[in-house]
Motif scaffolding. Structure first.
Motif, PDB file in Angstrom:
ATOM      1  N   HIS A  20       0.827  -1.203   0.000  1.00 49.85           N
ATOM      2  CA  HIS A  20       0.000   0.000   0.000  1.00 49.85           C
ATOM      3  C   HIS A  20       0.864   1.256   0.000  1.00 49.85           C
ATOM      4  O   HIS A  20       1.974   1.286   0.530  1.00 49.85           O
ATOM      5  CB  HIS A  20      -0.909  -0.010   1.227  1.00 49.85           C
ATOM      6  CG  HIS A  20      -1.853  -1.176   1.236  1.00 49.85           C
ATOM      7  ND1 HIS A  20      -2.903  -1.307   0.365  1.00 49.85           N
ATOM      8  CD2 HIS A  20      -1.862  -2.288   2.009  1.00 49.85           C
ATOM      9  CE1 HIS A  20      -3.547  -2.434   0.597  1.00 49.85           C
ATOM     10  NE2 HIS A  20      -2.933  -3.054   1.590  1.00 49.85           N
ATOM     11  N   GLU A  27      -5.933   0.810 -13.026  1.00 50.67           N
ATOM     12  CA  GLU A  27      -7.376   0.799 -13.277  1.00 50.67           C
ATOM     13  C   GLU A  27      -7.732  -0.386 -14.166  1.00 50.67           C
ATOM     14  O   GLU A  27      -7.105  -0.557 -15.216  1.00 50.67           O
ATOM     15  CB  GLU A  27      -7.831   2.097 -13.957  1.00 50.67           C
ATOM     16  CG  GLU A  27      -7.889   3.290 -13.034  1.00 50.67           C
ATOM     17  CD  GLU A  27      -9.000   3.181 -12.005  1.00 50.67           C
ATOM     18  OE1 GLU A  27      -9.958   2.394 -12.250  1.00 50.67           O
ATOM     19  OE2 GLU A  27      -8.914   3.848 -10.979  1.00 50.67           O
ATOM     20  N   PRO A  28      -8.721  -1.199 -13.768  1.00 49.29           N
ATOM     21  CA  PRO A  28      -9.467  -1.136 -12.511  1.00 49.29           C
ATOM     22  C   PRO A  28      -8.581  -1.460 -11.311  1.00 49.29           C
ATOM     23  O   PRO A  28      -7.613  -2.212 -11.455  1.00 49.29           O
ATOM     24  CB  PRO A  28     -10.562  -2.187 -12.711  1.00 49.29           C
ATOM     25  CG  PRO A  28     -10.053  -3.093 -13.765  1.00 49.29           C
ATOM     26  CD  PRO A  28      -9.176  -2.300 -14.649  1.00 49.29           C
ATOM     27  N   PRO A  29      -8.910  -0.911 -10.140  1.00 46.61           N
ATOM     28  CA  PRO A  29      -7.995  -0.979  -8.994  1.00 46.61           C
ATOM     29  C   PRO A  29      -8.029  -2.293  -8.231  1.00 46.61           C
ATOM     30  O   PRO A  29      -7.148  -2.539  -7.399  1.00 46.61           O
ATOM     31  CB  PRO A  29      -8.469   0.177  -8.111  1.00 46.61           C
ATOM     32  CG  PRO A  29      -9.937   0.291  -8.409  1.00 46.61           C
ATOM     33  CD  PRO A  29     -10.081  -0.054  -9.862  1.00 46.61           C
ATOM     34  N   GLU A  30      -9.030  -3.157  -8.469  1.00 47.69           N
ATOM     35  CA  GLU A  30      -9.169  -4.375  -7.690  1.00 47.69           C
ATOM     36  C   GLU A  30      -8.008  -5.334  -7.959  1.00 47.69           C
ATOM     37  O   GLU A  30      -7.573  -5.480  -9.109  1.00 47.69           O
ATOM     38  CB  GLU A  30     -10.489  -5.083  -8.009  1.00 47.69           C
ATOM     39  CG  GLU A  30     -11.729  -4.337  -7.551  1.00 47.69           C
ATOM     40  CD  GLU A  30     -12.105  -3.204  -8.475  1.00 47.69           C
ATOM     41  OE1 GLU A  30     -12.907  -2.345  -8.081  1.00 47.69           O
ATOM     42  OE2 GLU A  30     -11.564  -3.177  -9.602  1.00 47.69           O
ATOM     43  N   PRO A  31      -7.524  -6.032  -6.933  1.00 48.51           N
ATOM     44  CA  PRO A  31      -6.432  -7.002  -7.142  1.00 48.51           C
ATOM     45  C   PRO A  31      -6.871  -8.239  -7.912  1.00 48.51           C
ATOM     46  O   PRO A  31      -6.041  -8.925  -8.501  1.00 48.51           O
ATOM     47  CB  PRO A  31      -5.999  -7.360  -5.722  1.00 48.51           C
ATOM     48  CG  PRO A  31      -7.194  -7.067  -4.870  1.00 48.51           C
ATOM     49  CD  PRO A  31      -7.883  -5.913  -5.510  1.00 48.51           C
ATOM     50  N   GLU A  32      -8.186  -8.545  -7.922  1.00 39.71           N
ATOM     51  CA  GLU A  32      -8.729  -9.659  -8.695  1.00 39.71           C
ATOM     52  C   GLU A  32      -9.899  -9.152  -9.520  1.00 39.71           C
ATOM     53  O   GLU A  32     -10.807  -8.499  -8.985  1.00 39.71           O
ATOM     54  CB  GLU A  32      -9.192 -10.798  -7.789  1.00 39.71           C
ATOM     55  CG  GLU A  32      -8.075 -11.483  -7.028  1.00 39.71           C
ATOM     56  CD  GLU A  32      -8.586 -12.647  -6.208  1.00 39.71           C
ATOM     57  OE1 GLU A  32      -8.708 -13.760  -6.757  1.00 39.71           O
ATOM     58  OE2 GLU A  32      -8.871 -12.434  -5.016  1.00 39.71           O
ATOM     59  N   VAL A  33      -9.885  -9.453 -10.797  1.00 40.47           N
ATOM     60  CA  VAL A  33     -10.915  -8.954 -11.714  1.00 40.47           C
ATOM     61  C   VAL A  33     -11.492 -10.135 -12.492  1.00 40.47           C
ATOM     62  O   VAL A  33     -10.735 -10.939 -13.066  1.00 40.47           O
ATOM     63  CB  VAL A  33     -10.350  -7.917 -12.691  1.00 40.47           C
ATOM     64  CG1 VAL A  33     -11.419  -7.466 -13.685  1.00 40.47           C
ATOM     65  CG2 VAL A  33      -9.796  -6.714 -11.924  1.00 40.47           C
ATOM     66  N   ARG A 103       2.981  -3.903  -9.163  1.00 45.80           N
ATOM     67  CA  ARG A 103       1.594  -4.234  -8.806  1.00 45.80           C
ATOM     68  C   ARG A 103       1.158  -5.442  -9.616  1.00 45.80           C
ATOM     69  O   ARG A 103       1.512  -5.571 -10.793  1.00 45.80           O
ATOM     70  CB  ARG A 103       0.650  -3.059  -9.116  1.00 45.80           C
ATOM     71  CG  ARG A 103       0.774  -1.884  -8.168  1.00 45.80           C
ATOM     72  CD  ARG A 103       0.002  -2.103  -6.876  1.00 45.80           C
ATOM     73  NE  ARG A 103      -1.419  -2.191  -7.108  1.00 45.80           N
ATOM     74  CZ  ARG A 103      -2.248  -1.136  -7.140  1.00 45.80           C
ATOM     75  NH1 ARG A 103      -1.759   0.091  -7.010  1.00 45.80           N
ATOM     76  NH2 ARG A 103      -3.534  -1.309  -7.310  1.00 45.80           N
ATOM     77  N   VAL A 105      -2.195  -7.998 -10.821  1.00 44.26           N
ATOM     78  CA  VAL A 105      -3.646  -8.125 -11.004  1.00 44.26           C
ATOM     79  C   VAL A 105      -3.940  -9.553 -11.452  1.00 44.26           C
ATOM     80  O   VAL A 105      -3.326 -10.050 -12.410  1.00 44.26           O
ATOM     81  CB  VAL A 105      -4.180  -7.138 -12.061  1.00 44.26           C
ATOM     82  CG1 VAL A 105      -5.675  -7.364 -12.279  1.00 44.26           C
ATOM     83  CG2 VAL A 105      -3.912  -5.706 -11.642  1.00 44.26           C
ATOM     84  N   PRO A 206     -14.737 -13.035  -7.915  1.00 43.77           N
ATOM     85  CA  PRO A 206     -14.238 -11.832  -7.247  1.00 43.77           C
ATOM     86  C   PRO A 206     -15.048 -10.594  -7.621  1.00 43.77           C
ATOM     87  O   PRO A 206     -15.107 -10.207  -8.778  1.00 43.77           O
ATOM     88  CB  PRO A 206     -12.789 -11.720  -7.764  1.00 43.77           C
ATOM     89  CG  PRO A 206     -12.403 -13.121  -8.117  1.00 43.77           C
ATOM     90  CD  PRO A 206     -13.656 -13.758  -8.631  1.00 43.77           C
ATOM     91  N   GLY A 207     -15.721 -10.023  -6.629  1.00 46.36           N
ATOM     92  CA  GLY A 207     -16.501  -8.816  -6.845  1.00 46.36           C
ATOM     93  C   GLY A 207     -17.759  -9.007  -7.652  1.00 46.36           C
ATOM     94  O   GLY A 207     -18.361  -8.023  -8.106  1.00 46.36           O
TER      95      GLY A 207
END
Length: 349
Positions: A20, A27-33, A103, A105, A206-207
């Motif tokens: 952090h 973008e998108p900011p989620e670690p799992e998409v 980072r 993803v 996820p999400g």
């Protein structure tokens, strides 16, 4: 030990700053998409450096496909017409002088079309019966769950009989998709029986949470069903009553005296070495009848149609399931259905 010390030294010198608070922006900011098969999505990674030029790049499964466009301070990874093989981890790396950042993803590509099928097409109250719910062409399977619902609540007293997964034989796609079937033993429904139960298949990602439903109508009287469809989410409508069949039952096609509408009739012949249904309609020239529904699908039976008469008999192995058989009259579209219970039959030799 030495690797741990080297990592701590790199962190203390600011050479690598995961976690952090780092300046890399994704973008998108989620670690799992999660994204559907055939969909397209862009991942943008950017970095702002104070008093210097930032270098940013993506690496991962799509890099060799030319799906990455990088410029000063920014890199865009494009996933077009996603296939299941696109599932995997993408890594964005950035640097400001001697300071490096990273980072990751995780991309999950899923398949969950609205292709839910239920069996039997209609539930009969007052008896134990097996219920099956099948989701076609899905992946991944470990994210999929099934439930039997009464209204919006899970039905109580249901015994799970197991779950089966089979690979779909789909030549039009290279993706590995599966057919997943959940079976239950349903106890006798209470009195009064509910009008409809529902099978629900749910995929949790996820999400994202997706669900499909199919209706399991409950038969409240021996009725003729108007073209029931096991893949339909709406219960079939009922028409005129149909008596429980007797062995060797016979009769004549019914005619409504007020509307003069001719209706077909189903005859059931059950002998020690044969099992056959005959649908016929004595409605004058130009009329034809066709079988439109049978337990397990019409492909499991032998069919012979000749104008106003149509026969349905067992395949050589004698296998079948109990349930509704339906035939249709054309032109006109009048249908008649007959519920046949399971009985041991010796097939013809």
């Amino acid at each position: 030990m030495e690797q741990g010390l080297a990592l701590l030294l790199a962190l203390s010198l600011g050479l690598l700053q995961p976690g952090h608070g780092q300046p890399l922006h994704v973008e998108p900011p989620e670690p799992e998409v999660a994204m559907a098969v055939g969909a397209s999505l862009q991942f943008t990674c950017s970095l702002a450096c104070a008093g210097g030029a930032a270098r940013v790049r993506w690496r991962g499964l799509d890099i060799g496909l030319g799906a990455v466009l990088s410029e000063a301070g920014s890199s865009v990874l494009s996933v077009h017409n996603a296939s299941l093989s696109a599932t995997g981890t993408r890594v964005c790396e950035g640097s400001c002088g001697d300071r490096r950042f990273q980072r990751t993803v995780k991309l999950l590509v899923y398949a969950f079309p609205d292709q839910l099928a239920v069996s039997p097409a209609t539930l009969v109250p007052g008896r134990n019966q097996e219920v099956a719910c099948t989701a076609h062409s899905v992946s991944p399977t470990d994210t999929l769950s099934f439930s039997l619902l009464l209204g919006n609540r899970e039905l109580e007293g249901v015994q799970a009989l197991g779950r089966e997964e089979k690979e779909e034989d789909l030549q039009e796609t290279e993706d590995l998709l599966f057919r997943v079937t959940q079976r239950w033993l349903l106890p006798p429904l209470g009195t009064p029986a509910p009008p409809t139960l529902h099978c629900q298949a749910t995929m949790r990602l996820p999400g994202l949470e997706l669900s499909h439903r199919r209706a399991l109508p409950v038969l409240h009287s021996q009725t003729s069903l108007e073209r029931p469809d096991p893949t339909s989410s709406e219960p079939p409508t009922t028409t005129s009553p149909q008596a429980t069949p007797q062995q060797g039952s016979t009769g004549t096609p019914r005619t409504d005296s007020s509307t003069r509408t001719c209706r077909p009739e189903i005859h059931w012949s059950l002998e020690p070495v044969s099992w056959e249904l005959l649908c016929e309609a004595a409605c004058g020239p130009g009329m034809t009848v066709h079988w439109t529904l049978a337990p397990g699908g019409l492909a499991a039976y032998k069919r012979r149609e000749a104008g106003a008469q149509a026969w349905l008999s067992l395949p050589p192995d004698g296998s079948r399931t109990e349930g509704f058989f339906q035939c249709r009259l054309d032109p006109g579209g009048q249908v008649v259905s007959l519920y046949v219970p399971i009985q041991k039959v010796i097939p013809k030799t």
